[in-house]
Write a protein that holds these residues in place. Structure first.
Motif, PDB file in Angstrom:
ATOM      1  N   ALA A  78       0.845  -1.199   0.000  1.00  0.00           N
ATOM      2  CA  ALA A  78       0.000   0.000   0.000  1.00  0.00           C
ATOM      3  C   ALA A  78       0.879   1.247   0.000  1.00  0.00           C
ATOM      4  CB  ALA A  78      -0.920  -0.004   1.213  1.00  0.00           C
ATOM      5  N   VAL A  79       0.518   2.208  -0.843  1.00  0.00           N
ATOM      6  CA  VAL A  79       1.196   3.505  -0.887  1.00  0.00           C
ATOM      7  C   VAL A  79       0.136   4.559  -0.566  1.00  0.00           C
ATOM      8  CG1 VAL A  79       2.532   5.130  -2.270  1.00  0.00           C
ATOM      9  CG2 VAL A  79       2.818   2.661  -2.624  1.00  0.00           C
ATOM     10  N   PRO A 114       2.130  -2.134  -6.282  1.00  0.00           N
ATOM     11  CA  PRO A 114       1.685  -1.013  -5.445  1.00  0.00           C
ATOM     12  C   PRO A 114       0.170  -0.831  -5.505  1.00  0.00           C
ATOM     13  CG  PRO A 114       2.639  -0.199  -7.476  1.00  0.00           C
ATOM     14  CD  PRO A 114       2.820  -1.684  -7.495  1.00  0.00           C
ATOM     15  N   VAL A 115      -0.427  -0.550  -4.359  1.00  0.00           N
ATOM     16  CA  VAL A 115      -1.855  -0.263  -4.241  1.00  0.00           C
ATOM     17  C   VAL A 115      -1.980   1.126  -3.625  1.00  0.00           C
ATOM     18  CG1 VAL A 115      -4.066  -1.004  -3.313  1.00  0.00           C
ATOM     19  CG2 VAL A 115      -2.334  -2.711  -3.912  1.00  0.00           C
ATOM     20  N   PHE A 116      -2.680   2.031  -4.317  1.00  0.00           N
ATOM     21  CA  PHE A 116      -2.700   3.431  -3.903  1.00  0.00           C
ATOM     22  C   PHE A 116      -3.907   3.727  -3.015  1.00  0.00           C
ATOM     23  CE2 PHE A 116      -0.276   3.467  -7.882  1.00  0.00           C
ATOM     24  CZ  PHE A 116       0.872   4.124  -7.452  1.00  0.00           C
ATOM     25  N   TYR A 117      -3.643   4.410  -1.909  1.00  0.00           N
ATOM     26  CA  TYR A 117      -4.664   4.968  -1.033  1.00  0.00           C
ATOM     27  C   TYR A 117      -4.474   6.480  -1.054  1.00  0.00           C
ATOM     28  CZ  TYR A 117      -5.483   0.229   0.689  1.00  0.00           C
ATOM     29  OH  TYR A 117      -5.801  -1.107   0.781  1.00  0.00           O
ATOM     30  N   ILE A 173       2.757  -1.414   4.253  1.00  0.00           N
ATOM     31  CA  ILE A 173       2.122  -0.100   4.066  1.00  0.00           C
ATOM     32  C   ILE A 173       3.188   0.981   4.146  1.00  0.00           C
ATOM     33  CG2 ILE A 173       0.441   1.536   4.982  1.00  0.00           C
ATOM     34  CD1 ILE A 173      -1.082  -0.846   6.145  1.00  0.00           C
ATOM     35  N   HIS A 174       3.168   1.881   3.154  1.00  0.00           N
ATOM     36  CA  HIS A 174       4.087   3.020   3.113  1.00  0.00           C
ATOM     37  C   HIS A 174       3.278   4.323   3.143  1.00  0.00           C
ATOM     38  CE1 HIS A 174       7.689   0.606   1.988  1.00  0.00           C
ATOM     39  NE2 HIS A 174       6.770  -0.190   1.459  1.00  0.00           N
TER      40      HIS A 174
END
Length: 298
Positions: A78-79, A114-117, A173-174
């Motif tokens: 997660a980014v 990568p998965v964007f939040y 998670i980043h």
């Protein structure tokens, strides 16, 4: 010549109106910076206390907790990108979006998806324009963040982390946000939130004997209670830092705009004066020419 004078007057009036707006926005941003920094300072003691508590439990217990254990196979990461809801902040949003994409590219090079939040309308609009789907979005609470927003973000991230990459969640998670350094400097920063990397406070050269800890009812229950609070405090701190950095960037951008408006007013005033002087000179020349013509005709 008269038309040229009217054009310069209109441009001077337009620049003066722009300067009034940018000056007002600069003053508003300056007042909001102080409030934002006061909130950062107020939240710091609680964040430090929670960090010390989590560090104590994780360091002085042998429990293998899911939120502190490194997973063998990291498939999805997660980014979380902290942008703003409004613009007029110079390079504030562009630099954090660029930093988020660089983090995503680094993760791809490591074989991770990568998965964007996304937090803030500017981040949401940027990704929608490029056809990139975000896993979750939060908007409308970036200027003056509330703790309830941090709770929602932390809950979503923890739920995705607990599901894991195999079940459509994430394995790490980043956080990517702008950190307030000074009134002139806002530095993009990326930190890994989960799994937790608890670092003991400064190591000393001399041998140090740490106290023995007893956890009631047990270390696992204590971590289950502390870790959500710790993650909420880290997310809230990122929101507050991003808010303060955004107001500082807005003040800097509006001051630059006010200075540019001043320069335009000075330049157009000089051009208007030159045009007026040229018009007066032309009128005098026409009068003298007419008088000479009348005198020579007699």
């Amino acid at each position: 010549m008269g038309a040229q004078l009217r054009v310069y007057k209109q441009k001077i009036s337009s620049a003066q109106t722009t300067k009034k707006i940018t000056k007002a926005m600069e003053l508003i941003a300056a007042s909001r910076i102080q409030k934002a920094m006061a909130r950062v300072r107020a939240a710091a003691p609680f964040a430090r206390a929670v960090t010390r508590a989590v560090s104590a439990v994780a360091t002085h217990s042998n429990i293998d907790h899911p939120l502190t254990s490194e997973r063998e196979n990291i498939r999805r990461s997660a980014v979380v990108i902290f942008a703003s809801d409004r613009g007029l902040a110079g390079a504030f949003n562009s630099q954090i979006l660029r930093e988020g994409l660089q983090v995503a590219e680094l993760l791809r090079s490591q074989g991770k998806e990568p998965v964007f939040y996304l937090i803030g309308r500017k981040a949401v609009g940027y990704f929608q324009f490029r056809g990139i789907q975000g896993a979750a979005e939060w908007t409308g609470d970036t200027d003056t963040p509330h703790f309830t927003t941090a709770e929602q973000i932390a809950g979503t991230l923890i739920e995705a982390y607990e599901r894991g990459g195999e079940q459509g969640g994430v394995d790490e998670i980043h956080l990517v946000y702008n950190r307030f350094v000074s009134m002139m400097t806002q530095s993009p920063e990326s930190v890994r939130l989960l799994p937790l990397a608890i670092v003991e406070a400064e190591e000393k050269a001399s041998a140090q004997v740490y106290p023995l800890y007893e956890f009631e009812p047990d270390a696992g229950v204590v971590l289950d209670a502390l870790l959500p609070v710790y993650i909420q405090s880290r997310v809230f701190n990122a929101l507050l830092q991003s808010s303060a950095a955004k107001h500082a960037a807005t003040q800097k951008a509006m001051k630059s705009a006010s200075d540019n408006a001043d320069k335009l007013i000075t330049d157009y005033t000089r051009l208007r004066n030159n045009a007026r002087q040229a018009e007066i000179t032309q009128q005098i020349a026409e009068i003298v020419g007419g008088a000479d013509a009348l005198a020579s005709g007699k």
